[in-house]
Design a protein around this motif. Structure first.
Motif, PDB file in Angstrom:
ATOM      1  N   VAL A   1     -11.717   4.503   2.531  1.00 47.08           N
ATOM      2  CA  VAL A   1     -11.436   5.092   3.840  1.00 47.08           C
ATOM      3  C   VAL A   1      -9.996   5.590   3.877  1.00 47.08           C
ATOM      4  CG1 VAL A   1     -11.180   4.651   6.305  1.00 47.08           C
ATOM      5  CG2 VAL A   1     -13.123   3.685   5.050  1.00 47.08           C
ATOM      6  N   THR A   2      -9.808   6.846   4.196  1.00 44.47           N
ATOM      7  CA  THR A   2      -8.477   7.405   4.383  1.00 44.47           C
ATOM      8  C   THR A   2      -8.145   7.377   5.869  1.00 44.47           C
ATOM      9  OG1 THR A   2      -8.652   8.818   2.434  1.00 44.47           O
ATOM     10  CG2 THR A   2      -7.027   9.447   4.096  1.00 44.47           C
ATOM     11  N   MET A   3      -7.072   6.662   6.203  1.00 42.46           N
ATOM     12  CA  MET A   3      -6.731   6.382   7.592  1.00 42.46           C
ATOM     13  C   MET A   3      -5.397   7.045   7.961  1.00 42.46           C
ATOM     14  SD  MET A   3      -7.528   4.850  10.420  1.00 42.46           S
ATOM     15  CE  MET A   3      -8.983   4.053   9.685  1.00 42.46           C
ATOM     16  N   PRO A   4      -5.325   7.733   9.082  1.00 43.82           N
ATOM     17  CA  PRO A   4      -4.036   8.266   9.529  1.00 43.82           C
ATOM     18  C   PRO A   4      -3.006   7.156   9.740  1.00 43.82           C
ATOM     19  CG  PRO A   4      -5.829   9.316  10.724  1.00 43.82           C
ATOM     20  CD  PRO A   4      -6.435   8.177   9.955  1.00 43.82           C
ATOM     21  N   VAL A   5      -1.786   7.423   9.312  1.00 41.18           N
ATOM     22  CA  VAL A   5      -0.657   6.518   9.525  1.00 41.18           C
ATOM     23  C   VAL A   5       0.313   7.112  10.536  1.00 41.18           C
ATOM     24  CG1 VAL A   5       1.355   5.443   8.416  1.00 41.18           C
ATOM     25  CG2 VAL A   5      -0.851   5.482   7.234  1.00 41.18           C
ATOM     26  N   VAL A   6       0.543   8.407  10.423  1.00 42.02           N
ATOM     27  CA  VAL A   6       1.451   9.120  11.336  1.00 42.02           C
ATOM     28  C   VAL A   6       0.714  10.340  11.858  1.00 42.02           C
ATOM     29  CG1 VAL A   6       3.675  10.297  11.574  1.00 42.02           C
ATOM     30  CG2 VAL A   6       3.453   8.379   9.977  1.00 42.02           C
ATOM     31  N   TRP A   7       0.810  10.557  13.168  1.00 39.98           N
ATOM     32  CA  TRP A   7       0.162  11.744  13.715  1.00 39.98           C
ATOM     33  C   TRP A   7       0.920  12.267  14.934  1.00 39.98           C
ATOM     34  CZ3 TRP A   7      -2.732   7.033  14.136  1.00 39.98           C
ATOM     35  CH2 TRP A   7      -2.918   6.540  15.439  1.00 39.98           C
ATOM     36  N   THR A   8       0.626  13.519  15.238  1.00 34.88           N
ATOM     37  CA  THR A   8       1.086  14.137  16.477  1.00 34.88           C
ATOM     38  C   THR A   8      -0.125  14.732  17.182  1.00 34.88           C
ATOM     39  OG1 THR A   8       1.485  16.330  15.523  1.00 34.88           O
ATOM     40  CG2 THR A   8       3.305  14.755  15.439  1.00 34.88           C
ATOM     41  N   ARG A   9       0.068  15.033  18.436  1.00 30.03           N
ATOM     42  CA  ARG A   9      -0.930  15.805  19.167  1.00 30.03           C
ATOM     43  C   ARG A   9      -0.260  16.420  20.380  1.00 30.03           C
ATOM     44  NH1 ARG A   9      -5.699  12.424  21.671  1.00 30.03           N
ATOM     45  NH2 ARG A   9      -6.359  14.560  21.980  1.00 30.03           N
ATOM     46  N   THR A  10      -0.834  17.489  20.867  1.00 31.32           N
ATOM     47  CA  THR A  10      -0.421  18.011  22.160  1.00 31.32           C
ATOM     48  C   THR A  10      -1.363  17.440  23.207  1.00 31.32           C
ATOM     49  OG1 THR A  10      -1.765  19.996  21.815  1.00 31.32           O
ATOM     50  CG2 THR A  10       0.569  20.127  21.221  1.00 31.32           C
TER      51      THR A  10
ATOM     52  N   ASP B   1      10.773  -2.919   8.616  1.00 32.51           N
ATOM     53  CA  ASP B   1       9.796  -1.870   8.303  1.00 32.51           C
ATOM     54  C   ASP B   1      10.305  -0.501   8.727  1.00 32.51           C
ATOM     55  OD1 ASP B   1       8.040  -3.685   7.231  1.00 32.51           O
ATOM     56  OD2 ASP B   1       6.738  -3.781   8.981  1.00 32.51           O
ATOM     57  N   LEU B   2      10.947  -0.434   9.880  1.00 33.61           N
ATOM     58  CA  LEU B   2      11.437   0.840  10.384  1.00 33.61           C
ATOM     59  C   LEU B   2      12.684   1.324   9.668  1.00 33.61           C
ATOM     60  CD1 LEU B   2      10.802   0.177  14.163  1.00 33.61           C
ATOM     61  CD2 LEU B   2       9.665   1.917  12.772  1.00 33.61           C
ATOM     62  N   LEU B   3      13.320   0.445   8.896  1.00 33.48           N
ATOM     63  CA  LEU B   3      14.501   0.827   8.129  1.00 33.48           C
ATOM     64  C   LEU B   3      14.173   1.245   6.697  1.00 33.48           C
ATOM     65  CD1 LEU B   3      17.053  -1.833   9.407  1.00 33.48           C
ATOM     66  CD2 LEU B   3      17.042   0.621   9.902  1.00 33.48           C
TER      67      LEU B   3
ATOM     68  N   ASP C   1       5.804   3.744  -0.917  1.00 31.21           N
ATOM     69  CA  ASP C   1       5.119   2.458  -0.890  1.00 31.21           C
ATOM     70  C   ASP C   1       5.752   1.541   0.149  1.00 31.21           C
ATOM     71  OD1 ASP C   1       3.318   3.041  -3.050  1.00 31.21           O
ATOM     72  OD2 ASP C   1       5.017   2.773  -4.417  1.00 31.21           O
ATOM     73  N   VAL C   2       4.905   0.727   0.786  1.00 30.27           N
ATOM     74  CA  VAL C   2       5.381  -0.219   1.794  1.00 30.27           C
ATOM     75  C   VAL C   2       4.706  -1.571   1.577  1.00 30.27           C
ATOM     76  CG1 VAL C   2       5.885   1.537   3.541  1.00 30.27           C
ATOM     77  CG2 VAL C   2       3.599   0.512   3.453  1.00 30.27           C
ATOM     78  N   HIS C   3       5.302  -2.596   2.128  1.00 32.36           N
ATOM     79  CA  HIS C   3       4.688  -3.923   2.175  1.00 32.36           C
ATOM     80  C   HIS C   3       4.696  -4.354   3.631  1.00 32.36           C
ATOM     81  CE1 HIS C   3       3.468  -7.954   0.925  1.00 32.36           C
ATOM     82  NE2 HIS C   3       4.314  -8.415   1.833  1.00 32.36           N
ATOM     83  N   THR C   4       3.575  -4.157   4.278  1.00 32.36           N
ATOM     84  CA  THR C   4       3.474  -4.464   5.699  1.00 32.36           C
ATOM     85  C   THR C   4       1.995  -4.452   6.079  1.00 32.36           C
ATOM     86  OG1 THR C   4       4.322  -3.899   7.916  1.00 32.36           O
ATOM     87  CG2 THR C   4       3.738  -2.057   6.459  1.00 32.36           C
ATOM     88  N   GLU C   5       1.701  -4.471   7.345  1.00 35.22           N
ATOM     89  CA  GLU C   5       0.314  -4.417   7.803  1.00 35.22           C
ATOM     90  C   GLU C   5      -0.244  -3.005   7.627  1.00 35.22           C
ATOM     91  OE1 GLU C   5       0.776  -7.788  11.309  1.00 35.22           O
ATOM     92  OE2 GLU C   5       1.152  -5.673  11.730  1.00 35.22           O
TER      93      GLU C   5
ATOM     94  N   TYR D   1       0.829  -1.200   0.000  1.00 28.72           N
ATOM     95  CA  TYR D   1       0.000   0.000   0.000  1.00 28.72           C
ATOM     96  C   TYR D   1       0.863   1.249   0.000  1.00 28.72           C
ATOM     97  CZ  TYR D   1       0.592   0.213   5.183  1.00 28.72           C
ATOM     98  OH  TYR D   1       1.088   0.267   6.466  1.00 28.72           O
ATOM     99  N   ARG D   2       0.232   2.358  -0.299  1.00 28.85           N
ATOM    100  CA  ARG D   2       0.938   3.642  -0.423  1.00 28.85           C
ATOM    101  C   ARG D   2       0.668   4.494   0.807  1.00 28.85           C
ATOM    102  NH1 ARG D   2       3.975   5.613  -4.072  1.00 28.85           N
ATOM    103  NH2 ARG D   2       4.167   7.809  -4.615  1.00 28.85           N
ATOM    104  N   VAL D   3       1.715   5.156   1.250  1.00 26.54           N
ATOM    105  CA  VAL D   3       1.606   6.120   2.344  1.00 26.54           C
ATOM    106  C   VAL D   3       1.726   7.518   1.746  1.00 26.54           C
ATOM    107  CG1 VAL D   3       2.634   6.969   4.487  1.00 26.54           C
ATOM    108  CG2 VAL D   3       2.603   4.504   4.005  1.00 26.54           C
ATOM    109  N   SER D   4       0.717   8.349   2.004  1.00 22.21           N
ATOM    110  CA  SER D   4       0.679   9.709   1.462  1.00 22.21           C
ATOM    111  C   SER D   4       1.021  10.712   2.553  1.00 22.21           C
ATOM    112  CB  SER D   4      -0.712  10.019   0.896  1.00 22.21           C
ATOM    113  OG  SER D   4      -1.040   9.101  -0.131  1.00 22.21           O
ATOM    114  N   VAL D   5       2.010  11.531   2.290  1.00 22.86           N
ATOM    115  CA  VAL D   5       2.416  12.559   3.250  1.00 22.86           C
ATOM    116  C   VAL D   5       1.474  13.743   3.123  1.00 22.86           C
ATOM    117  CG1 VAL D   5       4.270  14.119   3.935  1.00 22.86           C
ATOM    118  CG2 VAL D   5       4.807  11.788   3.178  1.00 22.86           C
TER     119      VAL D   5
END
Length: 216
Positions: free
Chosen positions: A166-175, A192-194, A132-136, A114-118
């Motif tokens: 459905v557009t789902m958050p992959v990376v987020w921040t919050r205060t 995956d983290l590399l 693009d990634v290959h993971t969960e 799947y594709r990760v969109s910034v």
């Protein structure tokens, strides 16, 4: 600066190996590594922590542990983590879930392409292109007030047609009070983290959450 790394839980998410990828980021700072959630009962340890990095899948917090952790972050500590180590854990702890801003539900198809969109404009993702990634592909329930830095769009495949579009958050921040929270739902394994884009986002996110300059 004092960094508290809390790692353990389900071994399938390689908590030791994944957290070890990022320890060098804090060379010259005080780093304490804990392999027990009992650390959250240690008020002195939490009071000393400027940044808490957690990788603990399928954990459970006592009421006291949850209170101490959430209170410390609200007082100004950063809290950061990835994948199941932060969003597939502590399900009974509603204040913890509220602080993190998301809760894992499922990953249709297990390991998929799947594709990760910034999205948006943030130092953590500055200059990072869609990748693009290959993971969960994590499907989560998320707080609508998050600052979303990256997303993925589900296609309704793998026996989950209800997810189509459905557009789902992959990376987020919050205060959270005076604290900062950073979550990356990628990171099932060290590999995956590399992935270069994931690694850049993760290293920057950890530094941002700690209040350090965001550097590659």
């Amino acid at each position: 600066m004092n960094v508290l790394v809390v790692r353990g839980g389900w071994a399938g998410h390689s908590p030791v190996e994944t957290t070890s990828l990022f320890l060098d980021l804090f060379a010259g700072h005080q780093v304490r590594v804990s392999d027990t959630l009992e650390t959250y009962a240690d008020q002195a340890a939490l009071a000393a922590a400027d940044l808490i990095v957690q990788c603990w899948t399928e954990g459970r917090l006592t009421a006291g542990q949850e209170h101490n952790l959430v209170t410390r972050v609200a007082e100004g500590a950063g809290f950061a983590g990835w994948h199941g180590g932060v969003v597939a854990t502590c399900y009974e702890a509603s204040r913890y879930q509220y602080m993190v801003g998301g809760r894992f539900l499922c990953h249709p198809g297990d390991f998929v392409d799947y594709r990760v969109s910034v999205t948006g404009d943030h130092p953590v993702t500055a200059g990072v292109q869609d990748f693009d990634v290959h993971t969960e592909q994590y499907f989560c329930h998320v707080d609508p007030g998050l600052d979303v830095l990256a997303t993925t769009t589900f296609e309704g495949l793998h026996g989950a047609p209800e997810t189509a579009g459905v557009t789902m958050p992959v990376v987020w921040t919050r205060t959270f009070g005076a604290g900062r929270v950073f979550v990356n739902t990628l990171g099932h394994s060290p590999a995956d983290l590399l992935v270069p884009e994931t690694h850049t986002i993760m290293t920057r996110g950890l530094r941002w959450t700690a209040g350090l300059p965001v550097l590659d």
